[in-house]
Design a protein around this motif. Structure first.
Motif, mmCIF file in Angstrom:
data_model
loop_
_atom_site.group_PDB
_atom_site.id
_atom_site.type_symbol
_atom_site.label_atom_id
_atom_site.label_comp_id
_atom_site.label_asym_id
_atom_site.label_seq_id
_atom_site.Cartn_x
_atom_site.Cartn_y
_atom_site.Cartn_z
ATOM 1 N N SER A 105 0.907 -1.109 0.039
ATOM 2 C CA SER A 105 -0.095 0.058 -0.169
ATOM 3 C C SER A 105 0.928 1.276 0.108
ATOM 4 N N PRO A 106 0.284 2.552 -0.661
ATOM 5 C CA PRO A 106 1.093 3.685 -0.526
ATOM 6 C C PRO A 106 1.483 4.336 0.960
ATOM 7 N N PRO A 112 -4.277 -2.107 0.866
ATOM 8 C CA PRO A 112 -3.467 -2.468 -0.293
ATOM 9 C C PRO A 112 -3.764 -2.057 -1.735
ATOM 10 N N TYR A 113 -2.822 -1.653 -2.417
ATOM 11 C CA TYR A 113 -3.387 -1.220 -4.214
ATOM 12 C C TYR A 113 -3.985 -2.657 -4.666
ATOM 13 N N ASN A 123 -1.764 -0.732 -16.892
ATOM 14 C CA ASN A 123 -1.382 0.377 -16.086
ATOM 15 C C ASN A 123 -1.407 0.487 -14.546
ATOM 16 N N THR A 124 -2.228 -0.539 -13.982
ATOM 17 C CA THR A 124 -2.790 -0.499 -12.722
ATOM 18 C C THR A 124 -1.481 -0.778 -11.743
ATOM 19 N N VAL A 125 -1.325 0.138 -10.836
ATOM 20 C CA VAL A 125 -0.313 -0.150 -9.677
ATOM 21 C C VAL A 125 -0.499 -1.037 -8.848
ATOM 22 N N GLU A 139 3.801 -1.564 -11.919
ATOM 23 C CA GLU A 139 2.451 -2.025 -12.583
ATOM 24 C C GLU A 139 2.395 -3.164 -13.156
ATOM 25 N N ALA A 140 1.098 -3.599 -13.477
ATOM 26 C CA ALA A 140 0.602 -4.929 -13.494
ATOM 27 C C ALA A 140 1.242 -5.593 -14.632
ATOM 28 N N GLU A 141 1.346 -4.948 -15.883
ATOM 29 C CA GLU A 141 2.007 -5.143 -17.077
ATOM 30 C C GLU A 141 0.859 -5.967 -17.970
#
Length: 169
Positions: A105-106, A112-113, A123-125, A139-141
C-alpha cells in the motif's frame, strides 16, 4: 545513482559470470549477489538382477509386477508435473524489477493496491518497491485478475523475484 543506472547494473551483473558485485559511492553502497548455481544430478536407475538360479520362483514372478508398478508410478508423477506446469504457464508472474522492500500500500494505514481477486489492467499499480529511499510504483503489465500474492508487506525482494500471479484475460 539513478534507478535506471541501478537497473542497468543489475542486468549487467545478471548477464555476467560474476557471483557478487559491490559498488560504493558517496556513502551509498550497492551489493548484489547471484543465487548460487544449483547443480542437479540425475542418476539413471540401474537394475541388477541376480542369477536366475539363485532367485526363488516366487521372486522371479514378482519382479515384472514390481517393475510395472514402478513404471506406472513414474508415469503418474510425470503427468502430475505436466498438469502443474500447464496451470503455472497460464498465469502471468509480475516480477520485481529491482532489489528492494515490497510494500502493498502507499502508506501503512492505507488499503493495499491489490489483493487476491482484484481485477488489474496493464497500467494498474500493484505495489511499491523501495530501493535506496526511492519509492517505485510497480504496474501489472497485463490485464487480468490477481490469483496470488507471493510476498508479504515489508519483505525484502530480489531482482526478478515473482511478486504476484495474475490470471490473464
Amino acid at each position: 545513482m539513478k534507478v535506471q543506472e541501478i537497473r542497468e547494473l543489475i542486468k549487467l551483473v545478471d548477464q555476467s559470470s560474476i557471483d557478487e558485485f559491490v559498488y560504493e559511492e558517496d556513502g551509498a553502497k550497492i551489493q548484489m549477489k547471484k543465487r548460487a548455481g544449483v547443480t542437479y544430478v540425475q542418476q539413471e536407475p540401474v537394475s541388477v538382477q541376480p542369477a536366475a538360479s539363485l532367485q526363488p520362483a516366487a521372486a522371479q514372478a514378482a519382479a515384472p509386477k514390481e517393475q510395472a508398478a514402478v513404471e506406472k508410478a513414474s508415469t503418474e508423477a510425470a503427468q502430475e508435473k505436466a498438469e502443474t506446469s500447464n496451470t503455472d504457464s497460464a498465469l502471468h508472474k509480475i516480477t520485481s524489477p529491482m532489489v528492494g522492500t515490497f510494500y502493498q500500500s502507499p502508506s501503512p494505514d492505507a488499503d493495499p493496491y491489490v489483493k487476491v481477486g482484484s481485477k488489474v489492467q496493464k497500467n494498474t499499480v500493484v505495489c511499491i518497491i523501495e530501493a535506496m529511499k526511492l519509492f517505485n510504483e510497480i504496474e501489472a503489465e497485463v490485464d487480468g485478475e490477481i490469483v496470488e500474492v507471493l510476498v508479504k508487506d515489508g519483505q525484502l525482494v530480489e531482482y526478478g523475484q515473482p511478486l504476484f500471479l495474475v490470471k490473464t484475460e
